[in-house]
Design a protein around this motif. Structure first.
Motif, mmCIF file in Angstrom:
data_model
loop_
_atom_site.group_PDB
_atom_site.id
_atom_site.type_symbol
_atom_site.label_atom_id
_atom_site.label_comp_id
_atom_site.label_asym_id
_atom_site.label_seq_id
_atom_site.Cartn_x
_atom_site.Cartn_y
_atom_site.Cartn_z
ATOM 1 N N ARG A 76 80.147 25.626 -36.388
ATOM 2 C CA ARG A 76 79.222 25.593 -35.018
ATOM 3 C C ARG A 76 78.427 24.277 -34.980
ATOM 4 O O ARG A 76 78.985 24.129 -36.315
ATOM 5 C CB ARG A 76 78.287 26.640 -36.190
ATOM 6 N N LEU A 77 78.683 23.683 -33.858
ATOM 7 C CA LEU A 77 77.626 22.715 -33.767
ATOM 8 C C LEU A 77 75.981 22.631 -33.748
ATOM 9 O O LEU A 77 75.784 23.137 -32.735
ATOM 10 C CB LEU A 77 78.960 21.806 -32.669
ATOM 11 N N LYS A 78 75.636 22.646 -35.182
ATOM 12 C CA LYS A 78 74.000 22.624 -34.785
ATOM 13 C C LYS A 78 73.059 22.103 -34.242
ATOM 14 O O LYS A 78 72.096 23.050 -33.508
ATOM 15 C CB LYS A 78 73.901 22.613 -36.624
ATOM 16 N N ARG A 79 73.782 20.572 -33.947
ATOM 17 C CA ARG A 79 73.616 19.452 -33.700
ATOM 18 C C ARG A 79 72.821 20.069 -31.898
ATOM 19 O O ARG A 79 72.026 20.619 -31.190
ATOM 20 C CB ARG A 79 73.418 18.145 -32.707
ATOM 21 N N LYS A 80 74.466 20.606 -30.882
ATOM 22 C CA LYS A 80 74.243 20.994 -29.686
ATOM 23 C C LYS A 80 73.755 22.441 -29.688
ATOM 24 O O LYS A 80 73.420 22.831 -28.623
ATOM 25 C CB LYS A 80 75.516 20.959 -29.758
ATOM 26 N N ASP A 81 73.536 23.478 -31.230
ATOM 27 C CA ASP A 81 73.240 24.561 -30.561
ATOM 28 C C ASP A 81 71.751 24.167 -30.704
ATOM 29 O O ASP A 81 70.666 25.005 -29.548
ATOM 30 C CB ASP A 81 73.192 25.457 -31.788
ATOM 31 N N ARG A 82 71.195 23.407 -31.232
ATOM 32 C CA ARG A 82 69.756 23.608 -31.140
ATOM 33 C C ARG A 82 69.427 22.917 -29.914
ATOM 34 O O ARG A 82 68.322 22.912 -29.525
ATOM 35 C CB ARG A 82 69.240 22.493 -32.181
ATOM 36 N N ARG A 83 69.708 21.587 -29.617
ATOM 37 C CA ARG A 83 69.685 20.999 -27.912
ATOM 38 C C ARG A 83 69.903 22.332 -26.858
ATOM 39 O O ARG A 83 68.743 22.678 -26.256
ATOM 40 C CB ARG A 83 70.485 19.862 -27.625
#
Length: 47
Positions: A5-12
Motif C-alpha cells: 500500500r502507498l501509505k503516503r498517497k492514502d493519507r493525502r
C-alpha cells in the motif's frame, strides 16, 4: 501474493476528502441572506 500500500498517497487522499467535507460543512453553516432591507440597515447605523 502480497500487496504493497502507498501509505503516503492514502493519507493525502483522505486529507483531501476530509478538507472537502469540512469546507462543505462550513458553507452549510452560513445563514442564507434573503430580502435584505437596506433602508433598515442604514437607519440602524444612524442610531
Amino acid at each position: 501474493m502480497a500487496v504493497t500500500r502507498l501509505k503516503r498517497k492514502d493519507r493525502r487522499n483522505h486529507a483531501v476528502a476530509n478538507n472537502k467535507v469540512s469546507a462543505i460543512r462550513i458553507l452549510k453553516q452560513r445563514p442564507i441572506i434573503k430580502l435584505v432591507d437596506v433602508e433598515e440597515i442604514k437607519a440602524s447605523f444612524a442610531k
